[in-house]
Design an enzyme around this catalytic site. Structure first.
Site, short mmCIF file in Angstrom:
data_model
loop_
_atom_site.label_atom_id
_atom_site.label_comp_id
_atom_site.label_asym_id
_atom_site.label_seq_id
_atom_site.Cartn_x
_atom_site.Cartn_y
_atom_site.Cartn_z
N ARG A 165 -3.84 -9.90 4.91
CA ARG A 165 -4.20 -9.91 3.49
C ARG A 165 -3.01 -9.43 2.67
NH1 ARG A 165 -6.20 -6.35 -0.19
NH2 ARG A 165 -7.78 -7.08 -1.65
N LYS B 121 0.82 -1.23 0.00
CA LYS B 121 0.00 0.00 0.00
C LYS B 121 0.85 1.27 0.00
CE LYS B 121 -4.39 -1.79 1.35
NZ LYS B 121 -5.49 -1.90 2.27
C1 7PJ Z 1 -8.33 -4.16 1.62
C2 7PJ Z 1 -9.39 -4.91 1.16
C3 7PJ Z 1 -8.04 -4.15 3.01
C4 7PJ Z 1 -9.89 -5.66 3.28
C5 7PJ Z 1 -8.47 -3.89 -0.50
C6 7PJ Z 1 -5.44 -2.93 -1.92
C7 7PJ Z 1 -6.75 -2.26 -2.01
N1 7PJ Z 1 -10.18 -5.67 1.98
N2 7PJ Z 1 -9.47 -4.72 -0.18
N3 7PJ Z 1 -8.85 -4.92 3.80
N4 7PJ Z 1 -7.74 -3.53 0.56
N5 7PJ Z 1 -10.64 -6.39 4.13
O1 7PJ Z 1 -5.31 -4.14 -1.75
O2 7PJ Z 1 -4.44 -2.16 -2.04
O3 7PJ Z 1 -7.13 -3.48 3.53
S1 7PJ Z 1 -8.17 -3.34 -2.12
#
Ligand code: 7PJ
Length: 281
Positions: A256, A222
């Site tokens: 994640r 990020k």
């Molecule tokens: C997240 C997400 C996060 C959850 C994305 C990226 C943007 N879902 N979906 N948490 N980020 N739960 O991966 O840079 O931080 S999309």
């Protein structure tokens, strides 16, 4: 016992889960037609499983700052055939990253294990769809909407504000008949937060534990890392791993990530360190 080990919180690292990101938005697979996208996505799933992933997070809507809206139809056609294929070929948990009730309903029909909603079931019809099932849901906090969320994020006290948001969402879910224990909480790194907000959330991540639910952290690649390190997306592996390690030490139960093998390794090291201090007790 060395001083620094005593500060490690008591976390069962053997249970920390790695969630692998699988984006099926056209921009993330821009070099091929529909079928090669599909094959490529399945190959990616196979690779992630080999590398030790616990959950595959399939997303058909880009939620990056400034991203365009996606229609219900487009999102379903991107995500659901892949969900079906993954579930029929592999024994792996799948989460579907969506904020649309219709996509959630389809995902439930085709045996998704988790709905991952960056809008925390606030869109129309979502609560009702979830209430009719027994699927787990990740409720993520976002201030504003993807198009504009990074314009001027403001909080009185970011941790307290997010905790209050979670309390409200948990209550709303319970009122609709969704059991609290089906919920996972995620403060949403990068979603309507300044760089300083993001680092405060990481430093104080364990404060979200007071809500008594599993916590998810998504920091992989990020801009909170890129801004600090002045590195492009492909060069943020060290930053991603460091942030993931901190999140786990702060009590995150699900991480994640894009880089599965490296994150699995990092968690193994944490586990060994925790085991050592456990054995010495
Ligand atoms: C997240 C997400 C996060 C959850 C994305 C990226 C943007 N879902 N979906 N948490 N980020 N739960 O991966 O840079 O931080 S999309």
């Amino acid at each position: 016992m060395p001083q620094q080990l005593e500060t490690l919180p008591c976390i069962d690292f053997s249970k920390v889960k790695v969630m692998g990101i699988l984006n099926v938005t056209p921009d993330s697979f821009s070099d091929g037609g529909k079928f090669s996208c599909f094959d490529k996505a399945l190959k990616q799933v196979e690779l992630m499983i080999d590398q030790g992933v616990d959950i595959i997070d399939i997303g058909g809507e880009s939620t990056r700052p400034g991203a365009a809206d996606v229609s219900e139809y487009d999102e379903i056609t991107r995500v659901i055939p892949l969900l079906k294929a993954v579930k029929s070929r592999f024994d792996i948990a799948v989460s579907i990253d969506t904020s649309k009730a219709a996509v959630m309903a389809e995902a439930i029909t085709y045996n998704a294990d988790i709905i991952n909603d960056v809008r925390a079931l606030q869109n129309e019809g979502c609560l009702a769809v979830i209430a009719q099932s027994d699927i787990s849901v990740c409720l993520m906090h976002m201030q504003g909407l993807p198009r504009s969320m990074q314009t001027k994020p403001h909080y009185n006290d970011i941790i307290e504000d997010i905790i209050n948001f979670f309390i409200e969402r948990i209550k709303t879910c319970q009122k609709k008949g969704i059991d609290k224990h089906r919920l996972i909480l995620d403060p949403g790194f990068g979603f309507g937060k300044t760089v300083a907000h993001n680092y405060q959330m990481l430093a104080e991540f364990n404060k979200f534990k007071q809500l008594g639910l599993p916590l998810l952290a998504g920091v992989s690649r990020k801009s909170m890392l890129g801004d600090l390190l002045n590195r492009d997306v492909e060069q943020r592996l060290s930053g991603s791993l460091t942030a993931a390690i901190v999140a786990v030490q702060q009590g995150a139960g699900i991480i994640r990530v894009h880089d599965i093998a490296e994150t699995v390794d990092a968690i193994k090291i944490l586990k060994a360190v925790a085991q050592y201090s456990e054995d010495k007790k």
